[in-house]
Design a protein around this motif. Structure first.
Motif, PDB file in Angstrom:
ATOM      1  N   LEU A  75     -12.545   8.468  -2.532  1.00 15.55           N
ATOM      2  CA  LEU A  75     -12.305   7.105  -2.579  1.00 15.55           C
ATOM      3  C   LEU A  75     -10.564   6.074  -3.259  1.00 15.55           C
ATOM      4  O   LEU A  75      -9.678   5.902  -2.327  1.00 15.55           O
ATOM      5  N   VAL A  76     -10.553   7.994  -3.689  1.00 14.42           N
ATOM      6  CA  VAL A  76      -8.545   7.893  -4.667  1.00 14.42           C
ATOM      7  C   VAL A  76      -7.827   8.077  -3.550  1.00 14.42           C
ATOM      8  O   VAL A  76      -6.561   7.939  -2.610  1.00 14.42           O
ATOM      9  N   ALA A  77      -8.040   9.615  -2.654  1.00 25.94           N
ATOM     10  CA  ALA A  77      -7.883   9.835  -2.019  1.00 25.94           C
ATOM     11  C   ALA A  77      -8.104   9.071  -0.549  1.00 25.94           C
ATOM     12  O   ALA A  77      -6.944   9.111  -0.136  1.00 25.94           O
ATOM     13  N   ALA A  82      -3.993   5.170   2.506  1.00 27.10           N
ATOM     14  CA  ALA A  82      -4.303   3.708   2.751  1.00 27.10           C
ATOM     15  C   ALA A  82      -2.940   2.629   2.516  1.00 27.10           C
ATOM     16  O   ALA A  82      -2.301   2.464   3.337  1.00 27.10           O
ATOM     17  N   ALA A  83      -2.340   3.537   1.291  1.00 23.16           N
ATOM     18  CA  ALA A  83      -0.848   2.705   0.798  1.00 23.16           C
ATOM     19  C   ALA A  83      -0.148   3.604   1.268  1.00 23.16           C
ATOM     20  O   ALA A  83       0.938   1.909   1.536  1.00 23.16           O
ATOM     21  N   ILE A  84      -0.124   5.270   2.002  1.00 25.75           N
ATOM     22  CA  ILE A  84       1.078   5.315   2.129  1.00 25.75           C
ATOM     23  C   ILE A  84       1.689   5.346   3.766  1.00 25.75           C
ATOM     24  O   ILE A  84       2.310   4.197   4.324  1.00 25.75           O
ATOM     25  N   TRP A 101      -4.133  -0.676  -6.456  1.00 26.65           N
ATOM     26  CA  TRP A 101      -5.441  -1.198  -7.291  1.00 26.65           C
ATOM     27  C   TRP A 101      -6.277  -0.615  -7.510  1.00 26.65           C
ATOM     28  O   TRP A 101      -7.048   0.122  -8.269  1.00 26.65           O
ATOM     29  N   LEU A 102      -7.036  -0.442  -6.140  1.00 20.97           N
ATOM     30  CA  LEU A 102      -8.174   0.226  -6.213  1.00 20.97           C
ATOM     31  C   LEU A 102      -8.263   1.350  -5.543  1.00 20.97           C
ATOM     32  O   LEU A 102      -9.602   1.965  -6.719  1.00 20.97           O
ATOM     33  N   GLY A 103      -7.002   1.811  -5.954  1.00 16.15           N
ATOM     34  CA  GLY A 103      -7.277   3.540  -6.516  1.00 16.15           C
ATOM     35  C   GLY A 103      -7.244   3.905  -7.804  1.00 16.15           C
ATOM     36  O   GLY A 103      -8.168   4.680  -8.635  1.00 16.15           O
ATOM     37  N   LEU A 104      -6.474   2.585  -8.657  1.00 19.51           N
ATOM     38  CA  LEU A 104      -6.637   3.310  -9.998  1.00 19.51           C
ATOM     39  C   LEU A 104      -7.667   3.073 -10.330  1.00 19.51           C
ATOM     40  O   LEU A 104      -8.555   3.730 -11.577  1.00 19.51           O
TER      41      LEU A 104
END
Length: 116
Positions: A75-77, A82-84, A101-104
């Protein structure tokens, strides 16, 4: 397994399971928002499948933490992508910050699964 690990896992499942299912089922508002980022409907469905798989992995990780850690890292990946994608599309901070935030939160979940 800590309470924090369980809480974060459940929170992420509650977010990603319905979002992933909506993408797989081609929910119109999600499709239109994601298509403008340059993804085809098929790619959006693939992203939805990855979100559902991540949510399922987090649930399974409550019983076998290494799988939960792997799902959280996946999910982090996904969220980095998504952010990029939002940043490349010229979206404002309100669209770039949620995946960060969700990645963190996903990263914290992975760490908690590893140390559990």
């Amino acid at each position: 397994m800590t309470v924090a690990h369980v809480v974060l896992s459940v929170l992420l499942v509650a977010i990603f399971a319905p979002l992933g299912v909506a993408k797989i089922l081609r929910q119109p508002s999600l499709i239109s928002r994601t298509e403008r980022l340059g993804f085809s409907v098929r790619q959006i469905q693939g992203i939805g499948a990855l979100e559902v798989a991540g949510a399922a992995g987090l649930v399974a990780g409550l019983f076998w933490p290494p799988l939960g850690a792997a799902a959280a890292i996946g999910l982090v990946a996904l969220l980095i992508g998504a952010a990029i994608s939002h940043a490349r599309a010229g979206d404002g901070i309100k669209d770039v910050v949620p995946p960060i935030w969700l990645g963190l939160v996903s990263a914290a979940t992975a760490v908690l699964a590893i140390v559990a």
